[in-house]
Scaffold this motif. Structure first.
Motif: not given
Lengths: 326, 326
Positions: A135-136, A257-258, A265, A326, B124-125, B278-279, B282-283, B286
């Protein structure tokens, strides 16, 4: 306190027992076995009862953790239990998961209970890693490597060969292949490129070692597609050096990505376990907590780890988790 | 198609833009900025509009991804947006997360929307990894290492020193400390044991290099507690070798299982990113999908990644996921 029952008392049942006894918010009600409970003493001292006693204890148990075998026991007993109790299992025959899910879902819905299947580490934690990674990082490829660790199914397969007294099989990932994945090469692997198999075999006195080795390395599905080594050892060495059930594994995803996929990654999850059943048992205990929470919210039916909010596995409340996690 | 709006168009906004444009189930409605949109051309060609135009587009947008800065913008704008739209942000000031959550929760409840805060990779992740690892292995200790990667906050802090023209700061984990953690030693670390800081600085022509270096290494909070190296370079080298925004990190937990805690285990998650924004974008894309799903189920209020079923991040349906992910 969440009142837990264990069904099945092999290595995995003992792992769950240890985890439940050590959990601050759980109470182990009993261990239920389809063998004769006479002569079975539990490691924690909790009582061991005949499996069928379960049916009289609906008011005493919040969640049953089903620790029987995946091959034949779980497909039969998890739906049975789900019709009366919240239940968690570690069903790991990947190809049959949809069918098992449907049966457990139906039984749990009819009983107004929660049935969580296929928890543990693979399926389980590794499944979670795969879905978060995909998903990421949607443009990419995911690889799973297992080992170095003992495969009980492969060890059993060797033990069934005539002339074999005992055996241990280690699954070993090919380090160079993992490195290729980490570099983002998205390689296409043959089976033998990803894992090798190391077999430690105790032959019977009259066992024909050459014949045993040939039968192992040529065994379809289990060994024929792998580079397999066979080492004959004596019983003492097996006892001293190969008694544990360690395991390990890696889930690795590389991807881009991009706007034009211009940046690389790599995401990786790995685990290293001195005892596979103790760790799997610990994951199942946390999953039982999640089952209890889902049921407490009035939910019913079949679930997998993919459906469950992460906070439900933790004994802490949401406010505390937001502060320190978190 | 999930109709997405982006608020804020810095590096992170561009990361989200790329992810949304590449997603099979998303449509980018527009980019909303508090700067003057004149003269801003988006990389994908989607229109750039004044932030306040958002308020007329309630029927055109399913989720707003708020890509403004954590320090001052998100605490103000995420609650504002949450009162009218489903919203996702990457708020990362760890100490203020409970307060930010409460405000977003209140606004989202009043507007009947979903507000997911603090997504990305840390928080997050990495938060997800911490909660799964702690739940699976309750007896143990978790460590987070960041780098090698560019810290934008630390680079900015160097740029504010008189005589500095430009700068890049890399956060670097101490490999020997990671190894200790992996071995299960559960070490207690000072700040400087876990990370070092490498600074690449372009001094102004009249800049006093010795004074600059002293100001950097003695800067409280940012550098004083670390082993810090300062390397002066020229603008060309900065442009050629330090233009990217790579990052990396590891979450590692070691702990014990068994009735007497007799067996050791190590769990580790790592990522390596050519481009941090960019990553992260992407997260966030999602996470917007998850916000849409939660809202579609009639849920409202504040959420974090700890509340969200993993399957909600994926474009695939549950049946398909059970087949190929578990």
């Amino acid at each position: 306190m969440i009142r837990i029952a264990i069904a099945g008392y092999g290595n995995l049942g003992k792992g769950v027992e240890a985890a439940v006894v050590n959990a601050p918010d759980m109470e182990l009600v009993g261990i239920f076995t389809r063998r004769s409970p006479q002569g079975i003493t539990s490691e924690s001292g909790v009582k061991v009862l005949p499996f069928d006693d379960l049916w009289n204890m609906e008011n005493d148990i919040d969640v049953v953790i089903n620790c029987m075998g995946s091959a034949t026991d779980l497909p039969e007993t998890t739906p049975l239990i789900a019709s009366k109790f919240n239940v968690v299992d570690s069903f790991d025959t990947h190809a049959n998961i949809p069918e098992h899910f449907d049966k457990v879902n139906e039984a749990a819905l009819s009983g107004g209970k929660i049935g969580i299947i296929s928890s543990g580490w693979d399926p389980g934690l590794f499944s979670l890693m795969r879905i978060y990674m995909e998903s990421a990082l949607p443009e990419g490829k995911t690889y799973t490597f297992w080992g170095r660790g003992v495969s009980q199914g492969h060890s059993d397969a060797i033990r069934r060969i005539p002339g074999v007294k005992d055996a241990r099989q280690y699954t070993v990932p090919v380090e160079a292949s993992m490195e290729k994945v980490r570099r983002g090469e998205e390689p296409v692997f043959e089976t033998r490129d990803m894992h090798t198999r190391e077999c430690f075999v105790v032959a019977a006195e009259d066992g024909d070692k050459a014949a045993i080795e040939k039968q192992i390395v040529e065994m379809p599905n289990y060994f024929a597609d792998y580079n397999t080594s066979v080492t004959f050892i004596d019983e003492e060495e097996l006892e001293n050096n190969h008694k544990g059930l360690p395991h390990a594994g890696n889930v690795i995803r590389s991807g881009v990505t991009g706007l034009k996929g211009q940046e690389g990654n790599t995401l990786e999850f790995s685990l290293k376990l001195d005892s596979n059943p103790l760790f799997t048992g610990s994951v199942l205990a946390a999953t039982a907590r999640a089952a209890y929470r889902l049921f407490g919210k009035g939910e019913t039916g079949g679930r997998t780890v993919l459906d469950i909010p992460p906070a439900f596995y933790s004994p802490e409340d949401m406010e505390e988790l937001r502060k320190h996690i978190l």
